[in-house]
Write a protein that holds these residues in place. Structure first.
Motif, short mmCIF file in Angstrom:
data_model
loop_
_atom_site.label_atom_id
_atom_site.label_comp_id
_atom_site.label_asym_id
_atom_site.label_seq_id
_atom_site.Cartn_x
_atom_site.Cartn_y
_atom_site.Cartn_z
N ASN A 144 0.85 -1.21 -0.05
CA ASN A 144 0.14 0.24 -0.02
C ASN A 144 0.77 1.31 -0.02
O ASN A 144 0.47 2.22 -0.66
CB ASN A 144 -0.89 0.18 1.14
CG ASN A 144 -2.16 -0.97 1.18
OD1 ASN A 144 -2.33 -1.17 -0.02
ND2 ASN A 144 -2.74 -1.20 2.20
N GLN A 145 1.91 1.26 0.75
CA GLN A 145 2.75 2.44 0.63
C GLN A 145 3.44 2.49 -0.55
O GLN A 145 3.71 3.61 -0.97
CB GLN A 145 3.94 2.12 1.86
CG GLN A 145 3.42 2.30 3.24
CD GLN A 145 4.52 2.04 4.19
OE1 GLN A 145 5.39 1.01 4.02
NE2 GLN A 145 4.32 2.25 5.45
N LYS A 146 4.08 1.58 -1.37
CA LYS A 146 4.33 1.63 -2.63
C LYS A 146 3.32 2.14 -3.54
O LYS A 146 3.57 3.13 -4.31
CB LYS A 146 4.83 0.17 -3.13
CG LYS A 146 5.94 -0.40 -2.10
CD LYS A 146 6.63 -1.69 -2.74
CE LYS A 146 7.45 -2.30 -1.81
NZ LYS A 146 7.95 -3.70 -2.10
N LEU A 147 2.07 1.74 -3.30
CA LEU A 147 1.14 2.29 -4.46
C LEU A 147 1.02 3.78 -4.02
O LEU A 147 0.71 4.46 -5.12
CB LEU A 147 -0.22 1.38 -4.05
CG LEU A 147 -1.59 1.97 -4.74
CD1 LEU A 147 -1.20 1.79 -6.10
CD2 LEU A 147 -2.66 1.14 -4.21
N TYR A 148 1.00 4.04 -2.89
CA TYR A 148 1.02 5.53 -2.70
C TYR A 148 2.15 6.36 -3.10
O TYR A 148 1.71 7.25 -3.82
CB TYR A 148 0.73 5.81 -1.15
CG TYR A 148 0.36 7.32 -0.74
CD1 TYR A 148 -0.77 7.82 -1.22
CD2 TYR A 148 1.20 7.91 0.04
CE1 TYR A 148 -1.20 8.96 -0.84
CE2 TYR A 148 0.77 9.28 0.25
CZ TYR A 148 -0.38 9.79 -0.06
OH TYR A 148 -0.87 10.95 0.32
N VAL A 149 3.08 5.99 -3.01
CA VAL A 149 4.50 6.67 -3.70
C VAL A 149 4.29 6.67 -5.19
O VAL A 149 4.46 7.84 -5.70
CB VAL A 149 5.51 5.75 -3.52
CG1 VAL A 149 6.87 6.17 -4.36
CG2 VAL A 149 6.01 5.84 -2.02
N ARG A 150 3.60 5.74 -5.57
CA ARG A 150 3.27 5.83 -7.45
C ARG A 150 2.21 6.94 -7.63
O ARG A 150 2.59 7.76 -8.31
CB ARG A 150 2.81 4.57 -7.93
CG ARG A 150 3.89 3.66 -8.01
CD ARG A 150 3.35 2.12 -8.61
NE ARG A 150 4.25 1.26 -8.74
CZ ARG A 150 4.53 0.07 -8.03
NH1 ARG A 150 3.54 0.13 -6.79
NH2 ARG A 150 5.37 -0.66 -7.94
N LYS A 151 1.31 7.07 -6.71
CA LYS A 151 0.30 8.08 -6.95
C LYS A 151 0.87 9.49 -6.43
O LYS A 151 0.62 10.32 -7.34
CB LYS A 151 -0.80 7.85 -5.90
CG LYS A 151 -1.68 6.65 -6.16
CD LYS A 151 -2.93 6.42 -5.16
CE LYS A 151 -3.79 5.21 -5.70
NZ LYS A 151 -4.77 5.03 -4.61
N ILE A 152 1.94 9.63 -5.56
CA ILE A 152 2.47 10.68 -5.32
C ILE A 152 3.20 11.43 -6.42
O ILE A 152 3.21 12.48 -6.91
CB ILE A 152 3.12 10.83 -4.09
CG1 ILE A 152 2.61 10.38 -2.87
CG2 ILE A 152 4.27 12.12 -4.03
CD1 ILE A 152 3.22 10.17 -1.53
N THR A 153 3.96 10.52 -7.21
CA THR A 153 4.79 10.71 -8.23
C THR A 153 3.99 11.36 -9.35
O THR A 153 4.33 12.07 -10.17
CB THR A 153 5.64 9.60 -8.94
OG1 THR A 153 4.85 8.41 -9.14
CG2 THR A 153 6.68 9.19 -7.85
N SER A 154 2.60 10.54 -9.73
CA SER A 154 1.77 11.07 -10.59
C SER A 154 1.30 12.57 -10.19
O SER A 154 1.27 13.41 -11.30
CB SER A 154 0.79 10.17 -10.71
OG SER A 154 0.88 8.93 -11.33
N MET A 155 0.85 12.99 -8.98
CA MET A 155 0.53 14.18 -8.69
C MET A 155 1.56 15.15 -8.48
O MET A 155 1.46 16.49 -8.97
CB MET A 155 -0.04 13.98 -7.25
CG MET A 155 -1.31 13.04 -7.01
SD MET A 155 -1.80 12.80 -5.48
CE MET A 155 -2.69 14.10 -4.97
#
Length: 213
Positions: A150-161
């Motif tokens: 879940n943390q890794k998924l959130y990092v991916r979302k952060i990079t997109s934002m």
């Protein structure tokens, strides 16, 4: 476009730091706190070379300092404080260590920075990285951090934002009123009526929904 891993930490602290670093760059002074942190990192590295890995609950391994890491898949790059290579043939071999001169609290922005480093190491070495350490310099203590999917998924979302902020020159809401009071960019924001924390969270949800559905 490559994103610096420190931008992950800055975004979690407040997205506007990213905006003022890339979209509308403003003058930044090197503070005493920043200079002190650098000196603490240098001193720590010198001491680390003479210490065992006991504080990390590891028997033996090689340490690499200031290692440049990157992920082509995520367009991330950065410089990791310490990488421990246990040379293990099974289980986890590489352990990222991020050193912080903080008040002892493990803040979320630091954790996600560590997660981003772990993801880069996974790609570079093709090995799993499910654990890392945050070393609090004043405490002289290494805190074990379990790295989740879940943390890794959130990092991916952060990079997109982050990319959205830079490419679309998107001006995000500040993270919280409390952080604004101590922020070096406060004089540039000039928000007369800062939104509530609930409004900020709702704005983040809407933005993520727009990006990821």
């Amino acid at each position: 476009m490559s994103i610096n891993i420190t931008d992950i930490k800055q975004y979690v602290y407040c997205p506007r730091v990213v905006y003022y670093n890339y979209v509308e760059p403003v003058p930044r002074k090197v503070s005493f706190k920043m200079e002190y942190a650098r000196s603490q990192h240098f001193e720590l590295n010198q001491k680390e070379k003479r210490r065992t890995l006991k504080r990390y609950n590891l028997v033996e391994g090689k340490r690499f300092y200031g290692l440049s890491v990157s992920s082509e898949a995520l367009n991330l790059s950065g410089k990791l404080d310490i990488l421990i290579d246990t040379e293990a043939e099974s289980g986890q071999r590489f352990y990222p260590v991020e050193c912080k001169d903080t008040d002892g609290k493990i803040y979320k922005n630091i954790i996600y920075q560590l997660v981003a480093y772990a993801m880069c190491i996974e790609e570079m070495t093709n090995t799993p990285v499910k654990k890392g350490y945050i070393y609090i310099i004043p405490e002289q203590k290494a805190h074990l951090i379990h790295i989740t999917d879940n943390q890794k998924l959130y990092v991916r979302k952060i990079t997109s934002m982050i990319k959205k902020i830079i490419q679309e020159e998107y001006y995000p809401e500040p993270r919280s009123k409390k952080r604004c009071r101590d922020c070096e960019f406060q004089r540039y924001c000039n928000d007369c009526d800062l939104p509530s924390l609930e409004a900020i969270k709702e704005n983040d949800k809407l933005l993520m929904k727009k990006l990821f559905g």
